[in-house]
Design a protein around this motif. Structure first.
Motif, PDB file in Angstrom:
ATOM      1  N   GLY A  68       0.742  -1.174  -0.103  1.00 41.47           N
ATOM      2  CA  GLY A  68      -0.141  -0.054   0.027  1.00 41.47           C
ATOM      3  C   GLY A  68       0.825   1.405  -0.050  1.00 41.47           C
ATOM      4  N   ILE A  69       2.029   1.032  -0.103  1.00 35.96           N
ATOM      5  CA  ILE A  69       3.170   2.221  -0.232  1.00 35.96           C
ATOM      6  C   ILE A  69       3.039   2.996  -1.463  1.00 35.96           C
ATOM      7  CG2 ILE A  69       5.364   2.949  -0.131  1.00 35.96           C
ATOM      8  CD1 ILE A  69       5.873   0.965   2.156  1.00 35.96           C
ATOM      9  N   LEU A  70       2.787   4.159  -1.501  1.00 35.27           N
ATOM     10  CA  LEU A  70       2.664   4.759  -2.902  1.00 35.27           C
ATOM     11  C   LEU A  70       4.033   4.965  -3.551  1.00 35.27           C
ATOM     12  CD1 LEU A  70       0.485   6.467  -4.818  1.00 35.27           C
ATOM     13  CD2 LEU A  70       1.170   8.444  -3.690  1.00 35.27           C
ATOM     14  N   ILE A  71       4.115   4.359  -4.921  1.00 36.75           N
ATOM     15  CA  ILE A  71       5.183   4.453  -5.743  1.00 36.75           C
ATOM     16  C   ILE A  71       5.243   5.781  -6.737  1.00 36.75           C
ATOM     17  CG2 ILE A  71       6.878   3.393  -7.183  1.00 36.75           C
ATOM     18  CD1 ILE A  71       6.753   2.012  -4.507  1.00 36.75           C
ATOM     19  N   MET A  72       6.066   6.661  -6.642  1.00 38.80           N
ATOM     20  CA  MET A  72       6.036   7.763  -7.609  1.00 38.80           C
ATOM     21  C   MET A  72       7.090   7.422  -8.651  1.00 38.80           C
ATOM     22  SD  MET A  72       3.516   9.779  -6.715  1.00 38.80           S
ATOM     23  CE  MET A  72       4.098  11.237  -7.765  1.00 38.80           C
ATOM     24  N   GLY A  73       6.911   7.787  -9.799  1.00 43.51           N
ATOM     25  CA  GLY A  73       8.087   7.453 -10.857  1.00 43.51           C
ATOM     26  C   GLY A  73       7.528   8.175 -12.203  1.00 43.51           C
ATOM     27  N   VAL A  74       8.147   7.449 -13.294  1.00 43.75           N
ATOM     28  CA  VAL A  74       8.144   7.802 -14.858  1.00 43.75           C
ATOM     29  C   VAL A  74       7.328   6.590 -15.595  1.00 43.75           C
ATOM     30  CG1 VAL A  74       9.514   8.371 -16.717  1.00 43.75           C
ATOM     31  CG2 VAL A  74      10.204   9.013 -14.531  1.00 43.75           C
ATOM     32  N   SER A  75       6.527   7.035 -16.190  1.00 40.93           N
ATOM     33  CA  SER A  75       5.578   6.280 -17.124  1.00 40.93           C
ATOM     34  C   SER A  75       6.630   5.848 -18.172  1.00 40.93           C
ATOM     35  CB  SER A  75       4.482   7.062 -17.574  1.00 40.93           C
ATOM     36  OG  SER A  75       3.405   7.461 -16.666  1.00 40.93           O
ATOM     37  N   THR A  76       6.521   4.342 -18.250  1.00 41.87           N
ATOM     38  CA  THR A  76       7.438   3.831 -19.233  1.00 41.87           C
ATOM     39  C   THR A  76       6.404   2.902 -20.207  1.00 41.87           C
ATOM     40  OG1 THR A  76       9.196   3.855 -17.751  1.00 41.87           O
ATOM     41  CG2 THR A  76       9.479   2.339 -19.662  1.00 41.87           C
ATOM     42  N   ALA A  77       6.828   2.803 -21.447  1.00 43.01           N
ATOM     43  CA  ALA A  77       6.043   1.773 -22.270  1.00 43.01           C
ATOM     44  C   ALA A  77       6.876   1.351 -23.346  1.00 43.01           C
ATOM     45  CB  ALA A  77       4.983   2.542 -23.026  1.00 43.01           C
ATOM     46  N   PHE A  78       6.823   0.310 -23.873  1.00 43.59           N
ATOM     47  CA  PHE A  78       7.788  -0.660 -24.878  1.00 43.59           C
ATOM     48  C   PHE A  78       7.125  -1.624 -25.262  1.00 43.59           C
ATOM     49  CE2 PHE A  78       8.945  -2.247 -20.795  1.00 43.59           C
ATOM     50  CZ  PHE A  78       9.135  -3.479 -20.752  1.00 43.59           C
ATOM     51  N   TRP A  79       7.596  -2.342 -26.417  1.00 42.47           N
ATOM     52  CA  TRP A  79       7.169  -3.631 -26.760  1.00 42.47           C
ATOM     53  C   TRP A  79       8.106  -4.668 -26.222  1.00 42.47           C
ATOM     54  CZ3 TRP A  79       2.617  -4.028 -29.316  1.00 42.47           C
ATOM     55  CH2 TRP A  79       2.199  -2.943 -30.133  1.00 42.47           C
ATOM     56  N   GLU A  80       7.397  -5.510 -25.679  1.00 41.69           N
ATOM     57  CA  GLU A  80       8.044  -6.728 -24.886  1.00 41.69           C
ATOM     58  C   GLU A  80       8.313  -7.765 -25.672  1.00 41.69           C
ATOM     59  OE1 GLU A  80       8.298  -8.454 -20.297  1.00 41.69           O
ATOM     60  OE2 GLU A  80       6.389  -8.054 -21.100  1.00 41.69           O
ATOM     61  N   HIS A  81       9.300  -8.564 -25.845  1.00 45.89           N
ATOM     62  CA  HIS A  81       9.405 -10.012 -26.551  1.00 45.89           C
ATOM     63  C   HIS A  81       9.087 -10.804 -25.380  1.00 45.89           C
ATOM     64  CE1 HIS A  81      11.917  -7.657 -29.534  1.00 45.89           C
ATOM     65  NE2 HIS A  81      11.668  -8.569 -30.346  1.00 45.89           N
ATOM     66  N   ALA A  82       7.920 -11.555 -25.429  1.00 39.40           N
ATOM     67  CA  ALA A  82       7.361 -12.212 -24.094  1.00 39.40           C
ATOM     68  C   ALA A  82       6.883 -13.650 -24.451  1.00 39.40           C
ATOM     69  CB  ALA A  82       6.251 -11.518 -23.520  1.00 39.40           C
TER      70      ALA A  82
END
Length: 342
Positions: free
Chosen positions: A80-94
């Protein structure tokens, strides 16, 4: 510790699988393959474009992946601890998907298993001259294949999936894949789209997939590959490239309907992904790796005329059989990269 245990279990599973299989030539020579090389057989440029915050890296001709509305993000962790950060997006080989005419043939591992019922559930491809309509049928296999984790790349990157290679699903043992009538159990809405008007709308989806990406609201359409319904291994089509690409996409839809597929391109705070009974088509792309490696990651429904030239030689290659396909799946991944606020 748990990661090591999972890796050990996966290794043991794969060893047992290899012990139970026969070499391709011993199985009558029908199944041929070559073990996948993740370095050379995967289209690595398909991970682009990448977006971090408000900056996009890579191919500018395509939109950055994922549902990101702000360059900054805030997500709660498991405590429940709030995480502040940078939005990240990419195409993942999954993931990897095989679509094969030879049951129990695994091109990704370069081998196959004996069919307990020879001739049963084998692939088929016939044109109208042999019946009322075109028809094709193939089996499919679904693998966990987190390429970054396998190659030990970006291990400190919190967005990367940390799993081992594993065979997660095979349709030879799935009655619903082998019988259109049984598949109705999980796709009763197919009755609504089995008419000319609904199928005519798929023309727009095909055009959109050709130019950019498919139209998600037309969820019953696979562009030029046909219809998603029924969620089985048979298609009214005889072009092997359209058939196999379409069945790879159809398997994704089926797994989502069975709550076995999690979409990682919808909610950046849900690291494991979101269950999607209706496939979000634009969140997935395919790259052909067998019989002949392709250099493109194609959206669902893009015509094979654009990407399929010489990708399925009539007599196969030295290491592959014709009509036994392997697809590398890249999926949209959105996440929040940051730190905890104590």
């Amino acid at each position: 510790m748990r990661t090591n245990q999972l890796n050990n279990i996966s290794i043991i599973t794969m060893v047992m699988l290899f012990l139970s299989v026969t070499v391709a030539h011993a199985a009558g020579g029908a199944c041929k393959g070559k073990v996948l090389n993740p370095v050379t057989d995967i289209c690595w440029q398909c991970m682009f474009p990448v977006k971090m915050g408000s900056v996009t890296y890579g191919n500018g001709a395509e939109s950055a992946p994922g549902n990101i509305t702000s360059p900054v993000c805030a997500c709660p962790d498991s405590k429940g601890i709030l995480i502040m950060g940078v939005s990240t997006a990419f195409w993942e080989h999954a993931r990897m998907i095989e679509t094969v005419k030879d049951p129990y043939c695994f091109p990704v591992m370069g081998t196959g298993m004996n069919n307990p019922k020879p001739g049963y559930s084998s692939g088929e491809n016939r044109s109208k001259e042999y019946g009322d309509s075109d028809f094709a049928f193939q089996q499919a296999h679904y693998y966990y294949f987190p390429a970054w984790s396998i190659l030990r790349l970006f291990m400190d990157f919190p967005c990367a999936e940390n799993k081992a290679f594993d065979l997660a699903y095979m349709t030879e043992v799935d009655p619903m894949w082998n019988d259109d009538s049984l598949s109705f159990i999980i796709n009763p809405e197919a009755l609504l789209f089995g008419n000319p008007v609904s199928q005519l709308a798929c023309v727009a989806d095909s055009v959109a997939a050709t130019v950019t990406q498919p139209i998600d609201p037309l969820f019953w359409c696979m562009g030029s590959w046909g219809s998603f319904y029924p969620l089985s291994g048979s298609m009214i089509e005889n072009n092997p490239l359209n058939v196999n690409a379409g069945l790879a996409a159809r398997l994704l839809f089926k797994l989502g309907r069975e709550t076995l597929l999690y979409d990682t391109g919808i909610n950046q705070c849900a690291s494991a992904g979101v269950v999607t009974p209706i496939l979000v088509k634009s969140n997935y792309r395919l790259q052909i790796a067998r019989p002949v490696r392709g250099n493109d990651c194609i959206p669902i429904g893009r015509p094979s005329l654009i990407w399929g030239t010489a990708k399925n030689p009539p007599f196969g290659t030295a290491n592959t059989s014709p009509d036994n396909f392997l697809w590398s799946l890249t999926r949209r991944r959105v996440c929040c990269v940051g730190y905890a606020l104590n």
